[in-house]
Design a protein around this motif. Sequence first.
Motif, PDB file in Angstrom:
ATOM      1  N   ASP A 282       0.850  -1.294  -0.265  1.00  5.21           N
ATOM      2  CA  ASP A 282      -0.130  -0.178  -0.074  1.00  5.21           C
ATOM      3  C   ASP A 282       0.385   1.276  -0.190  1.00  5.21           C
ATOM      4  O   ASP A 282       0.651   2.224   0.369  1.00  5.21           O
ATOM      5  N   PRO A 284       2.294   4.093  -0.813  1.00  5.41           N
ATOM      6  CA  PRO A 284       1.968   5.609  -2.227  1.00  5.41           C
ATOM      7  C   PRO A 284       3.265   5.785  -3.146  1.00  5.41           C
ATOM      8  O   PRO A 284       4.394   5.181  -3.099  1.00  5.41           O
ATOM      9  N   LEU A 310      -3.741   3.876  -5.499  1.00  6.21           N
ATOM     10  CA  LEU A 310      -3.036   4.158  -4.979  1.00  6.21           C
ATOM     11  C   LEU A 310      -1.938   5.500  -5.677  1.00  6.21           C
ATOM     12  O   LEU A 310      -1.218   5.605  -4.738  1.00  6.21           O
TER      13      LEU A 310
END
Length: 516
Positions: A282, A284, A310
């Motif tokens: 997860d 970014p 994302l």
Amino acid sequence: MRGHVPPHPLLLWLPWRAASTPERLALVAPDGSRLSYAELHEGADHVARRLAALGVRGGDRVGVLLPNGIPFAEVVHACMRLGAVLLPLNLRLTPGELAWQVRDAGARVVVHDASTEAKAAELRALATELTVRRIDDDAAPIDTAPLDAGRSDIARAEISPAADAPLRERTDPGDPLAIVYTSGTTGAPKGAVLSYSNFWWSAMGSALNLGVHDDDRWLAPLPLFHVGGLSVLTRSAIYGTTAVLNDGFDAERVSAALEDEGITIVSLVPTMLHRLLEVRGDRPSPRSLRCVLLGGGPAPRALLERCAALGVPVSQTYGLTECCSQVATLAPRDALRKLGSAGRPLYPNEIRVVTDTGNDPPPGEGGEILVRGPIVTAGYWNRPDATERAFADGWLRTGDFGTLDEEGYLYVLDRRDDLIVTGGENVYPAEVEGVLLAHPCVAEAAVIGESDAEWGQRVVAVVRLVEGADREVVDQIQAHCRAALAAYKVPREVRISEVPLPRTASGKLQRHSLRR
């Protein structure tokens, strides 16, 4: 005025760049080595003189059996320096397949390095008429056998950068820069002849769509013998930006490069992007990354939606070897508004979608994708028959199926040769594969058609499961498909593969291998 004809300015990419921005970073190699444009120009000149000592002259084809790295880049620019034609060789081919290609292209010389020594030795044994030599060994002698009767004077020369041989650039933008063999997703490869002009206009179209920043660093995990990787090299030289080369795709290494190397653009195919997201979880998208150029076939919608969530800046692109990489690319501003589209054609290219009768269907209805523009090859090497079949009234017939919406945005459905017709209904394998890949237990998926006495063809899926998944999950996978697809699109059978599915070097599925 008679005498030397100066090269066209459009051909002097590296000399002009080395003169105008000599200290700017040109290349970052897989081992971390770095070259400025001045250093790359010097290295290319060195290699050009060594190739000339091997007897290479303008128009000769030079086979390149090299991994991603500085030597490959130097040979590309050295061929331009000599006016020779680059023949990038797929390192995954067998020696027999390589021998067929170099003979088909009429290559005189094949260069390699220490890493490809074993394959080069096998090629040398199969194609004894070739000069096969290491490009990274200054002391290596040339074969004692003459290249031909008219060149026996150079047959015993040493490979030396000081060799007294004529060097010249090509003089016409329409001259061939490279012969790149198609990846063979549907059968035997053909050599697409790509000119300097093709590469120039490909670079211009991409620049007008994505823009060019002084600090751009374009990461190429794609092999340089593939047109997608080779285009990164040529565009970077034209733009004066930095090409960052990886020797093969490794998700951990690509992720690290995105974080630590200031990468602004990366070229990937859907399989690579899927693995990259698995590694990153997860996290970014790095702030420096402004574009993930996603090619190599239609991307599963679930993958694009995850990227959007994302903040991964994906620009889908549609291209093919015959068009020098990109034909159409989704502009970053349209990434969410046109999710799933490959964008509009890059200027000044044109795209049509036509039915089997040659008519343009209404927006949203499918047909074969045709392309016209300065990026399109003039034809296939030594294959006038294939060239004639590939063109219709000046338009290249791509063999791909797609649709255009009301605004002229392209949606690629699948390869024409991969289309499944079952009970009179068309099934596009890529659509079904996208649904299969959305199941959490499926790591890879391919969909093919098998002959069926009642329906003409039946839809069959081949999947590789994620590690630890139970083989009994097949029923769940089919239920998952029934919930997302019309009944005629649901695979009648799901077969499990214990090994990775067959792919080309650029990551495209080879469905014809599965059908065999």
